[in-house]
Design a protein around this motif. Structure first.
Motif, short mmCIF file in Angstrom:
data_model
loop_
_atom_site.label_atom_id
_atom_site.label_comp_id
_atom_site.label_asym_id
_atom_site.label_seq_id
_atom_site.Cartn_x
_atom_site.Cartn_y
_atom_site.Cartn_z
N GLY A 1 38.29 33.85 36.21
CA GLY A 1 39.63 33.36 35.90
C GLY A 1 39.70 32.41 34.73
N ALA A 2 38.76 32.51 33.79
CA ALA A 2 38.74 31.59 32.66
C ALA A 2 40.01 31.72 31.82
CB ALA A 2 37.53 31.88 31.79
N ASN A 3 40.39 30.63 31.20
CA ASN A 3 41.55 30.66 30.32
C ASN A 3 41.08 30.61 28.88
OD1 ASN A 3 43.44 30.69 32.44
ND2 ASN A 3 43.04 28.52 32.78
N HIS B 1 36.33 25.76 36.94
CA HIS B 1 36.05 27.19 36.92
C HIS B 1 34.67 27.54 37.46
CE1 HIS B 1 39.38 27.27 33.86
NE2 HIS B 1 39.73 28.22 34.70
N TYR C 1 40.26 38.02 45.69
CA TYR C 1 40.52 37.05 44.63
C TYR C 1 39.81 35.74 44.93
CZ TYR C 1 44.37 40.15 43.31
OH TYR C 1 45.12 41.22 42.93
N HIS D 1 39.58 38.64 34.83
CA HIS D 1 41.01 38.35 34.77
C HIS D 1 41.31 37.04 34.02
CE1 HIS D 1 45.07 39.40 35.87
NE2 HIS D 1 45.31 38.12 35.99
N GLY E 1 43.00 34.26 31.65
CA GLY E 1 44.32 33.76 31.29
C GLY E 1 44.37 33.78 29.77
N TYR F 1 53.19 34.13 35.91
CA TYR F 1 51.84 34.35 36.46
C TYR F 1 51.86 35.43 37.55
CZ TYR F 1 47.30 32.72 38.41
OH TYR F 1 46.01 32.60 38.85
N GLN G 1 45.80 27.73 44.97
CA GLN G 1 46.60 28.89 44.56
C GLN G 1 46.96 29.80 45.75
OE1 GLN G 1 45.63 31.00 40.99
NE2 GLN G 1 44.70 29.22 40.01
N ASP H 1 50.11 39.23 37.82
CA ASP H 1 49.24 39.60 38.94
C ASP H 1 49.74 40.86 39.63
OD1 ASP H 1 46.82 38.25 39.28
OD2 ASP H 1 47.86 36.41 39.84
N HIS I 1 50.60 31.10 45.88
CA HIS I 1 50.82 32.13 44.84
C HIS I 1 50.32 33.49 45.32
CE1 HIS I 1 50.41 34.30 41.04
NE2 HIS I 1 49.13 34.48 41.33
N PHE I 2 49.12 33.53 45.85
CA PHE I 2 48.57 34.82 46.25
C PHE I 2 49.27 35.39 47.48
CE2 PHE I 2 45.17 33.61 43.33
CZ PHE I 2 45.07 34.79 42.62
N ASP J 1 38.09 39.77 41.77
CA ASP J 1 38.77 39.07 40.69
C ASP J 1 38.26 37.64 40.74
OD1 ASP J 1 40.87 37.34 39.59
OD2 ASP J 1 42.14 39.13 39.50
N THR K 1 39.77 31.96 43.65
CA THR K 1 40.17 30.82 42.82
C THR K 1 40.28 29.61 43.73
OG1 THR K 1 42.57 30.87 43.13
CG2 THR K 1 41.71 32.34 41.46
#
Ligand code: ARG
Length: 600
Positions: A122-124, A133, A357, A159, A161, A335, A363, A339, A366-367, A119, A359
């Motif tokens: 991760g572009a938005n 990025h 993952y 993945h 955003g 978010y 983060q 995930d 979060h993960f 993964d 990023t």
């Protein structure tokens, strides 16, 4: 095929056994005194105590057994009890020949390819791709190539955003500008236009404008603050309406997606970054309610202050981990929710052995929460590996995250273009006769190597400074230096062929000089570099290896007359050696995700 070091170790282990000692003492390592020997064994030192013998005696006895070895030219015991080893050039030659005949230079491949999802990217959507990025894209792509080469079955998923507040912001701004569009007319039941009501350039301006309008600075007046708050509330409402399935909003969303994703593809293409899957947060929207029910029914999640959360603390945590919030008190997914749902869907669709993952390392929490929640709620199998590879920041010369001159975030496209311009000037200086088109193409390739190598030669987790001057230099530990070395070899091989030689079928002989042997030995270590890069998910291992290989080649090149060598078989052997060097260097840069021009 077996590693050279394994073969060497086996030889020394046999000698330990023949001398009456425990063979496991015969482990060989690379010499830390390359001026004295190529390899060394410290087993006599390690075994002396248990054997009740002075180490020197043990080393001596083993060295005696290695006298007639096929492997060693020299096996010397030195005080206080080391074995200094120098291998036979013929042994190295036959090893290289074997490597050349094997697939992937003899790299050992697993019997069963583990299935891995990466993964990264991760572009938005609707936001321009910015330098933040860059690292996840570059590192993820390199790791994908390395793992695939090392025998894993890898799928890359960007993945995106594509489902969050930015969509609501864009829709809100559009509604203010063009309120009469049919997308905003709730009574409208006809088909929507095929064409988007905005261009890419407009979209690129709309998002920052909307984002700016939704925020007020601290010293803003109360009136301004109220305006920003109202704007944000409208954007949140629009986001919810979009997610709830409003027909017009979904149609607008598809326009935003089409335009933005096409642009993202173009940008990633220019970086030589590609994805097998272009999935995003929106793809799991419909499975979230079912997943949430499952969490509730099985007691994995519980209400806390109105929100639905999964507890993820562990007794051995030094610091308490906040719970993973699945639904906010207003019932909205977050978010982490997307995930978790994505993990569930990946397990259903692919049953991967691992998901990695990539990023920004900020983060990490979060993960950690998501991984623990996924395990606790059994979205994954106990043996499924979930791993987060957090990257450090790319900083400017001032040591702070890279910014534009006026302090804004730098767009990725601009960074790539600026580096290309810098490179073009250097290429033109060095090759005044090169046709313009070739010069531009070459500059693009070298610029990409400069950016990627500058990034990948650092450990992913470390911050680094983007130093245009250094990264684009043809000397030192840089991408252009590696390319320059490849181009140098290409040009020698071309000349050799122009003079009637057959470079592909040139026969390799045993090395005669020190620099020739050092280069040959370095070539035998290719598989070690790939294996450690794959095991540690560390492209920097490949960088370090090809840099050393390039250095060994250049030392050999400066000390050796290659094309003017009068002895035909010697010359052929040089050609074979540098041809193999080129192939391994090219494999290395392909694993890193860039390529070499024909000349530069
Ligand atoms: N879109 C996110 C960002 O820009 C990165 C997504 C990373 N992947 C993931 N599965 N959360 O920060």
């Amino acid at each position: 095929m077996e590693k050279l070091l394994e073969m060497i170790s086996a030889e020394v282990q046999n000698a330990f056994a023949a001398a009456g000692f425990d063979p496991s003492l015969g482990q060989v390592v690379l010499s830390n005194r390359p001026d004295l020997c190529e390899y060394q064994c410290n087993g006599a030192m390690a075994g002396a105590k248990a054997l009740h013998r002075p180490p020197f005696e043990i080393a001596d006895a083993v060295a005696a057994k290695l006298k007639d070895s096929e492997v060693f030219e020299k096996a010397e015991s030195v005080k206080p009890g080391f074995l200094n080893l120098t291998v036979k050039p013929e042994f190295v030659r036959s090893y290289l020949v074997k490597m050349l005949h094997e697939k992937k230079f003899g790299l050992k491949l697993p019997a069963h390819a583990p299935k891995i999802i990466l993964d990264y990217g991760g572009a938005n959507v609707a936001k321009p791709l910015h330098v933040g990025h860059l690292r996840p894209a570059i590192i993820g792509e390199a790791v994908k190539r390395i793992l695939r080469y090392a025998g894993s079955d890898v799928t890359g998923d960007i993945h995106m955003g594509d489902w969050g507040l930015q969509m609501g912001l864009v829709i809100t701004e559009l509604k203010e500008r063009q309120p009469d569009l049919p997308y905003f007319d709730t009574d409208y039941t006809g088909p929507y236009p095929k064409e988007a009501p905005f261009t890419l350039a407009e979209l690129e301006e709309i998002y920052p404008t909307a984002s700016g309008r939704s925020k007020a600075s601290e010293d803003a007046s109360d009136e301004e603050k109220a305006k920003a708050a109202a704007y944000k509330a409208a954007a949140l409402e629009a986001t919810k309406r979009l997610q709830d399935g409003d027909r017009g909003y979904r149609a607008l969303w598809r326009h935003i997606m089409n335009i933005s994703v096409a642009d993202l593809k173009k940008n990633y293409d220019s970086l030589h970054v590609s994805f097998e899957l272009w999935r995003g947060e929106s793809d799991v929207h419909d499975v979230i309610p079912g997943m949430v029910d499952y969490f509730r029914q099985n007691g994995y999640a519980h209400e806390s202050q109105g929100a639905l959360v999964i507890d993820v603390t562990r007794d051995d945590d030094a610091k308490e981990l906040p719970p993973c919030i699945v639904l906010k008190s207003d019932g909205a997914a977050l978010y982490a929710t997307t995930d978790l749902a994505t993990i569930q869907e990946r397990m259903r669709e692919f049953r991967p052995d691992a998901i990695y993952y990539f990023t920004d390392k900020r983060q990490a929490l979060h993960f950690e929460q998501v991984f623990r929640a996924a395990r606790k709620s059994r979205l994954v199998l106990p043996e499924t590996e979930l791993r987060f590879i957090g990257n450090g920041t790319m900083n400017g010369q001032d040591g702070h995250p890279f910014k534009t001159r006026d302090g804004g975030t730098l767009r990725l496209e601009k960074l790539v273009n600026d580096t290309g311009e810098e490179m073009l000037q250097r290429i033109r200086q060095g090759n005044p006769d090169m046709p313009d088109e070739e010069a531009r193409d070459t500059a693009r390739k070298v610029a990409l190597a400069a950016i990627k190598y500058g990034d990948l030669s650092n450990q992913p987790a470390k911050d680094y400074i983007f130093d245009l001057e250094k990264f684009t230099s043809f000397e030192g530990d840089t991408g252009p230096y590696i390319l320059y070395t490849i181009v140098r070899i290409k040009s020698i091989l071309k000349k050799y062929e122009a003079e009637g030689g057959d470079a592909k079928n040139a026969l390799l002989a045993a090395a005669q000089t020190a620099s020739e042997k050092a280069l040959a030995l370095q070539l035998t270590r290719f598989a070690d570099a790939v294996e450690s890069a794959a095991a540690e998910l560390a492209p920097n291992r490949i960088c370090a290896y090809i840099y050393e290989l390039a250095n060994d080649f250049n030392s050999f090149y400066h000390e050796t007359k290659i094309l003017s060598e009068p002895d035909e078989s010697k010359k052929q052997s040089y050609i074979a050696l540098i041809g193999m060097t080129m192939r391994i260097l090219e494999t290395g840069i392909d694993l890193l995700g860039f390529e070499a021009p024909e000349r530069m």
